[in-house]
Design a protein around this motif. Sequence first.
Motif, PDB file in Angstrom:
ATOM      1  N   PHE A 163     -16.597   6.019   8.794  1.00 24.66           N
ATOM      2  CA  PHE A 163     -17.423   5.405   8.282  1.00 24.66           C
ATOM      3  C   PHE A 163     -16.919   3.938   8.579  1.00 24.66           C
ATOM      4  CE2 PHE A 163     -19.085   8.485   5.086  1.00 24.66           C
ATOM      5  CZ  PHE A 163     -17.947   9.476   5.226  1.00 24.66           C
ATOM      6  N   TYR A 201     -17.708   0.308   6.532  1.00 22.74           N
ATOM      7  CA  TYR A 201     -18.192  -0.497   5.450  1.00 22.74           C
ATOM      8  C   TYR A 201     -18.082  -1.840   5.487  1.00 22.74           C
ATOM      9  CZ  TYR A 201     -18.089   3.532   2.375  1.00 22.74           C
ATOM     10  OH  TYR A 201     -18.473   4.831   1.596  1.00 22.74           O
ATOM     11  N   GLU A 255     -15.946  -9.111   5.867  1.00 23.81           N
ATOM     12  CA  GLU A 255     -14.828  -8.224   6.159  1.00 23.81           C
ATOM     13  C   GLU A 255     -15.241  -6.939   6.476  1.00 23.81           C
ATOM     14  OE1 GLU A 255     -11.332  -8.575   3.750  1.00 23.81           O
ATOM     15  OE2 GLU A 255      -9.879  -7.819   5.211  1.00 23.81           O
ATOM     16  N   PHE A 306     -14.406  -2.728   7.087  1.00 21.57           N
ATOM     17  CA  PHE A 306     -13.464  -1.657   6.971  1.00 21.57           C
ATOM     18  C   PHE A 306     -13.992  -0.463   7.557  1.00 21.57           C
ATOM     19  CE2 PHE A 306     -10.544  -3.564   4.113  1.00 21.57           C
ATOM     20  CZ  PHE A 306     -11.365  -4.618   3.400  1.00 21.57           C
ATOM     21  N   ARG A 327     -12.546  10.320   6.556  1.00 23.63           N
ATOM     22  CA  ARG A 327     -12.338  11.472   5.479  1.00 23.63           C
ATOM     23  C   ARG A 327     -12.313  12.636   6.322  1.00 23.63           C
ATOM     24  NH1 ARG A 327     -17.151  11.210   2.536  1.00 23.63           N
ATOM     25  NH2 ARG A 327     -16.089   9.958   0.859  1.00 23.63           N
ATOM     26  N   LEU A 350     -11.362   9.026   0.640  1.00 24.25           N
ATOM     27  CA  LEU A 350     -11.714   8.251   1.831  1.00 24.25           C
ATOM     28  C   LEU A 350     -10.499   7.324   2.076  1.00 24.25           C
ATOM     29  CD1 LEU A 350     -14.093   7.906   3.879  1.00 24.25           C
ATOM     30  CD2 LEU A 350     -14.981   6.021   2.265  1.00 24.25           C
ATOM     31  N   ILE A 351     -10.049   7.589   3.560  1.00 24.02           N
ATOM     32  CA  ILE A 351      -8.636   6.510   3.744  1.00 24.02           C
ATOM     33  C   ILE A 351      -9.169   5.456   4.662  1.00 24.02           C
ATOM     34  CG2 ILE A 351      -6.589   6.684   4.946  1.00 24.02           C
ATOM     35  CD1 ILE A 351      -6.795   8.395   2.433  1.00 24.02           C
ATOM     36  N   PHE A 352      -8.699   4.254   4.207  1.00 19.40           N
ATOM     37  CA  PHE A 352      -9.236   3.089   4.846  1.00 19.40           C
ATOM     38  C   PHE A 352      -8.388   2.382   5.683  1.00 19.40           C
ATOM     39  CE2 PHE A 352     -13.482   1.877   2.728  1.00 19.40           C
ATOM     40  CZ  PHE A 352     -13.495   2.927   1.545  1.00 19.40           C
ATOM     41  N   GLY A 353      -8.755   1.791   6.591  1.00 14.33           N
ATOM     42  CA  GLY A 353      -8.013   0.661   7.378  1.00 14.33           C
ATOM     43  C   GLY A 353      -7.905  -0.426   6.774  1.00 14.33           C
ATOM     44  N   SER A 354      -7.120  -1.479   7.376  1.00 11.62           N
ATOM     45  CA  SER A 354      -6.519  -2.640   6.640  1.00 11.62           C
ATOM     46  C   SER A 354      -7.512  -3.601   6.790  1.00 11.62           C
ATOM     47  CB  SER A 354      -5.392  -3.081   7.325  1.00 11.62           C
ATOM     48  OG  SER A 354      -5.518  -3.238   8.644  1.00 11.62           O
ATOM     49  N   GLY A 355      -8.785  -3.586   7.443  1.00 12.37           N
ATOM     50  CA  GLY A 355      -9.669  -4.529   7.464  1.00 12.37           C
ATOM     51  C   GLY A 355      -9.882  -5.441   8.716  1.00 12.37           C
ATOM     52  N   TYR A 402     -17.305  13.036  -8.578  1.00 13.59           N
ATOM     53  CA  TYR A 402     -16.148  12.225  -7.944  1.00 13.59           C
ATOM     54  C   TYR A 402     -16.134  10.848  -8.225  1.00 13.59           C
ATOM     55  CZ  TYR A 402     -12.732  10.816  -4.497  1.00 13.59           C
ATOM     56  OH  TYR A 402     -11.570  10.151  -3.948  1.00 13.59           O
ATOM     57  N   TYR A 458      -9.403   2.266  -6.655  1.00 16.28           N
ATOM     58  CA  TYR A 458      -8.550   1.713  -5.444  1.00 16.28           C
ATOM     59  C   TYR A 458      -8.020   0.190  -5.744  1.00 16.28           C
ATOM     60  CZ  TYR A 458     -10.878   4.896  -1.926  1.00 16.28           C
ATOM     61  OH  TYR A 458     -11.035   6.277  -1.078  1.00 16.28           O
ATOM     62  N   GLY A 485      -4.661  -7.725   3.957  1.00  9.39           N
ATOM     63  CA  GLY A 485      -3.841  -7.172   5.026  1.00  9.39           C
ATOM     64  C   GLY A 485      -3.688  -5.888   4.749  1.00  9.39           C
ATOM     65  N   MET A 486      -4.015  -4.917   3.740  1.00 11.73           N
ATOM     66  CA  MET A 486      -3.523  -3.744   3.405  1.00 11.73           C
ATOM     67  C   MET A 486      -4.794  -2.891   3.232  1.00 11.73           C
ATOM     68  SD  MET A 486      -0.162  -4.087   1.190  1.00 11.73           S
ATOM     69  CE  MET A 486       0.473  -2.559   1.774  1.00 11.73           C
ATOM     70  N   GLY A 487      -6.122  -3.251   3.374  1.00 10.66           N
ATOM     71  CA  GLY A 487      -6.971  -2.619   3.201  1.00 10.66           C
ATOM     72  C   GLY A 487      -7.259  -2.149   1.801  1.00 10.66           C
ATOM     73  N   LEU A 488      -7.770  -1.096   1.314  1.00 11.38           N
ATOM     74  CA  LEU A 488      -8.141  -0.369   0.158  1.00 11.38           C
ATOM     75  C   LEU A 488      -6.970   0.856   0.104  1.00 11.38           C
ATOM     76  CD1 LEU A 488     -10.992  -1.936   0.576  1.00 11.38           C
ATOM     77  CD2 LEU A 488     -11.693  -0.647  -1.222  1.00 11.38           C
ATOM     78  N   LEU A 505      -5.751   4.256  -2.269  1.00 12.23           N
ATOM     79  CA  LEU A 505      -6.327   4.956  -3.137  1.00 12.23           C
ATOM     80  C   LEU A 505      -5.223   5.238  -4.415  1.00 12.23           C
ATOM     81  CD1 LEU A 505      -8.780   7.001  -4.137  1.00 12.23           C
ATOM     82  CD2 LEU A 505      -7.620   8.819  -2.870  1.00 12.23           C
ATOM     83  N   GLU A 557      -2.504   7.566  -3.211  1.00  9.26           N
ATOM     84  CA  GLU A 557      -1.629   6.988  -2.222  1.00  9.26           C
ATOM     85  C   GLU A 557      -0.640   6.155  -3.200  1.00  9.26           C
ATOM     86  OE1 GLU A 557      -3.137   5.174   1.676  1.00  9.26           O
ATOM     87  OE2 GLU A 557      -4.789   5.220   0.260  1.00  9.26           O
ATOM     88  N   GLY A 572     -16.741  15.290   2.179  1.00  9.71           N
ATOM     89  CA  GLY A 572     -17.010  15.032   3.837  1.00  9.71           C
ATOM     90  C   GLY A 572     -17.855  14.160   4.397  1.00  9.71           C
ATOM     91  N   LEU A 621     -19.481   6.754  -0.416  1.00  2.00           N
ATOM     92  CA  LEU A 621     -18.820   6.389  -1.595  1.00  2.00           C
ATOM     93  C   LEU A 621     -19.656   5.214  -2.199  1.00  2.00           C
ATOM     94  CD1 LEU A 621     -14.953   6.165  -1.357  1.00  2.00           C
ATOM     95  CD2 LEU A 621     -16.237   7.512  -2.940  1.00  2.00           C
TER      96      LEU A 621
END
Lengths: 113, 115
Positions: free
Chosen positions: A34, A36, A88, A90, A94, A101-106, B31, B35, B40-43, B45, B59, B100, B104
């Motif tokens: 994804f 965003y 920004e 992102f 998944r 959902l796991i995000f990067g740092s942007g 669901y 977050y 600098g660290m994004g999002l 969970l 996390e 999957g 969101l």
Amino acid sequence: AQSVTQLGSHVSVSEGALVLLRCNYSSSVPPYLFWYVQYPNQGLQLLLKYTTGATLVKGINGFEAEFKKSETSFHLTKPSAHMSDAAEYFCAVRGGSSYKLIFGSGTRLLVRP
Amino acid sequence: NAGVTQTPKFQVLKTGQSMTLQCAQDMNHEYMSWYRQDPGMGLRLIHYSVGAGITDQGEVPNGYNVSRSTTEDFPLRLLSAAPSQTSVYFCASIASGGAGTGELFFGEGSRLTVL
């Protein structure tokens, strides 16, 4: 487990220039990917997503991304930047049937006039 | 179409105080998740829930507590606030069957400052 790396915390382009935002992922199962976008003081909005099928995915506002399994990449591009693209961005991954959902740092995109 | 609603939008706390960030969605999503966003660290969970009565850790769960008594609501509690919890918090939800491939949906965020 899944993870995302976005190369470049800031990218600056001139208006009308190509936008390229890089994203590499790691996933132990086939990933869903994804992108965003977040405008100042707002929540995140979906730009596009890759699930299965065609590896070139088109999203809103003229953005597109290509899933390259061999390179574990999902870079975001737009042929011609507009001032309104400043935001920004992102990348997120998944895996399988998970909801998480796991995000990067942007990457913050700056567009110069 | 309210979507995901977070309150308050801004909050200032002193170290050691407690508070609850509220999140409500009107889309009948099973669901829901929280977050935190830091520069600098994004999002990252914090906690998530796959349905009423079911919650799990993400996390970065330490210092936060959640419960899910209804489908609509998913509050996030800070029991004893610390300066390290200064952040912007986002609530997000996804439709049932959306594991999957599903998208969101995010609230507009709650900006918390702990002094």
